[in-house]
Design a protein around this motif. Sequence first.
Motif, short mmCIF file in Angstrom:
data_model
loop_
_atom_site.label_atom_id
_atom_site.label_comp_id
_atom_site.label_asym_id
_atom_site.label_seq_id
_atom_site.Cartn_x
_atom_site.Cartn_y
_atom_site.Cartn_z
N ALA A 1 0.84 -1.20 0.00
CA ALA A 1 0.00 0.00 0.00
C ALA A 1 0.87 1.25 0.00
O ALA A 1 1.96 1.26 0.56
CB ALA A 1 -0.92 -0.01 1.21
N VAL A 2 0.34 2.30 -0.63
CA VAL A 2 1.06 3.56 -0.81
C VAL A 2 0.23 4.70 -0.23
O VAL A 2 -0.98 4.75 -0.42
CB VAL A 2 1.32 3.83 -2.30
CG1 VAL A 2 2.07 5.16 -2.48
CG2 VAL A 2 2.09 2.68 -2.94
N GLY A 3 0.91 5.59 0.50
CA GLY A 3 0.28 6.82 0.98
C GLY A 3 1.16 8.01 0.63
O GLY A 3 1.85 7.99 -0.39
N ASP A 4 1.15 9.00 1.50
CA ASP A 4 1.92 10.22 1.25
C ASP A 4 2.95 10.39 2.36
O ASP A 4 2.60 10.64 3.51
CB ASP A 4 0.97 11.43 1.21
CG ASP A 4 1.66 12.68 0.69
OD1 ASP A 4 2.89 12.81 0.90
OD2 ASP A 4 0.99 13.52 0.08
N ALA A 5 4.22 10.25 1.99
CA ALA A 5 5.30 10.30 2.99
C ALA A 5 5.49 11.69 3.57
O ALA A 5 6.18 11.84 4.58
CB ALA A 5 6.61 9.81 2.37
N THR A 6 4.89 12.70 2.96
CA THR A 6 5.04 14.06 3.51
C THR A 6 4.10 14.31 4.68
O THR A 6 4.30 15.28 5.42
CB THR A 6 4.78 15.13 2.42
OG1 THR A 6 3.38 15.12 2.09
CG2 THR A 6 5.62 14.87 1.18
N CYS A 7 3.07 13.46 4.84
CA CYS A 7 2.08 13.76 5.89
C CYS A 7 1.45 12.54 6.53
O CYS A 7 0.83 12.68 7.60
CB CYS A 7 0.98 14.66 5.32
SG CYS A 7 0.15 13.96 3.88
N ASP A 8 1.56 11.36 5.97
CA ASP A 8 0.89 10.18 6.53
C ASP A 8 1.79 9.45 7.52
O ASP A 8 3.01 9.48 7.41
CB ASP A 8 0.50 9.21 5.40
CG ASP A 8 -0.62 9.76 4.53
OD1 ASP A 8 -1.29 10.71 4.97
OD2 ASP A 8 -0.81 9.24 3.42
N ARG A 9 1.16 8.77 8.47
CA ARG A 9 1.91 7.94 9.42
C ARG A 9 2.45 6.69 8.75
O ARG A 9 3.54 6.23 9.07
CB ARG A 9 1.00 7.52 10.58
CG ARG A 9 0.52 8.63 11.50
CD ARG A 9 -0.22 8.00 12.67
NE ARG A 9 -0.75 8.99 13.60
CZ ARG A 9 -1.97 9.51 13.51
NH1 ARG A 9 -2.78 9.12 12.55
NH2 ARG A 9 -2.39 10.41 14.39
N VAL A 10 1.67 6.13 7.82
CA VAL A 10 2.03 4.85 7.22
C VAL A 10 2.01 5.00 5.70
O VAL A 10 1.09 4.53 5.03
CB VAL A 10 1.04 3.75 7.66
CG1 VAL A 10 1.59 2.36 7.30
CG2 VAL A 10 0.73 3.83 9.13
N PRO A 11 3.02 5.63 5.12
CA PRO A 11 2.98 5.89 3.68
C PRO A 11 3.41 4.73 2.80
O PRO A 11 3.25 4.78 1.58
CB PRO A 11 3.95 7.06 3.52
CG PRO A 11 4.95 6.83 4.60
CD PRO A 11 4.18 6.26 5.76
N LEU A 12 3.97 3.69 3.42
CA LEU A 12 4.42 2.55 2.61
C LEU A 12 4.29 1.27 3.42
O LEU A 12 4.77 1.18 4.56
CB LEU A 12 5.88 2.72 2.18
CG LEU A 12 6.46 1.62 1.27
CD1 LEU A 12 5.68 1.54 -0.04
CD2 LEU A 12 7.94 1.86 1.00
#
Length: 318
Positions: free
Chosen positions: A105-116
């Motif tokens: 799964a992919v999220g946003d590394a600039t603001c999410d807790r779990v971006p990858l």
Amino acid sequence: MGSGRWSTDVYTAADNYRRATGASAFAYSDSGARKAHPALDPKGVTERESRDSDEHPFSTPIAVLFDVTGSMGGVPRVLQTKLPQLLGLLTRKGYATDPHILFGAVGDATCDRVPLQIGQFESDNRMDEDLARIVLEGGGGGQMTESYELAMYFMARHTALDSFEKRGRRGYLFLIGDEMPYPKVNPREVEKFLGERTQPISTEELVVELQRTFDVYYLLPTAAGHGGNRDVLRRWRGLLGQNVLELDDLDAVCETIALTVGLGEGTIDLDAGLDDLVESGSAFSATVGKALAPLQRGGVVRRGTLPIGNAASGNERL
């Protein structure tokens, strides 16, 4: 990894148990988890491996990474409910030999807790378990970019594929989302979420590196928040060319993946694959045919002929 055999009976038993008890198929996320499950946490991971075995002597790696932010959070639930169909098409029809499937799964590394989040290549019901461990965080930054480049960095530099090392055959990587990648890999994000240092690398350079070992596809559901967005399509087509596929109905994602692999392996043509969908009772042949129209071409495996031999595939035919 990639040992063991998928069983529809095991999947059905687990599904029936969840229905009887009211348990969620995504219990880890629905329990309020706000960090990656240890089995899917990429930090400190050296490699995710797709290895041949006596059970699976000619493995075919297939990785499916999906955006879980905003409107895309429903993708894993669709994949979970349709896993038997995906495995059935891949194995019963012989689209791919000894498929090993990895979910992430992919999220946003600039603001999410779990971006990858990155699971393991599996050939048995542990792939269902990996899906169940994914945190459906939502989130996202709202600026039409997510950290796909971070996911591609992991796949380029932290996977090992026997199909490539032994037979010169690339694996398949499907990215499912509705936004663009950031322009470059951010070393600070790599250190924070993967636990290693690296130099800045542009997304263009990274894609070239990744395509050494994977045929990379981007699936854009047209009903998603940025579905049909010209800027999103232009950006991805600049990176991946014809391997950018627009999908009218998210429920057709498993069929689309299966037929794309079959086309890539050269085991079917599009017409034969669509006939298989009709035969299997799928209602998505028109949707899949439209999505895969750009891929009406020969197989994309470019090196060598797979020595199938007489060994039986380790996957249970469904």
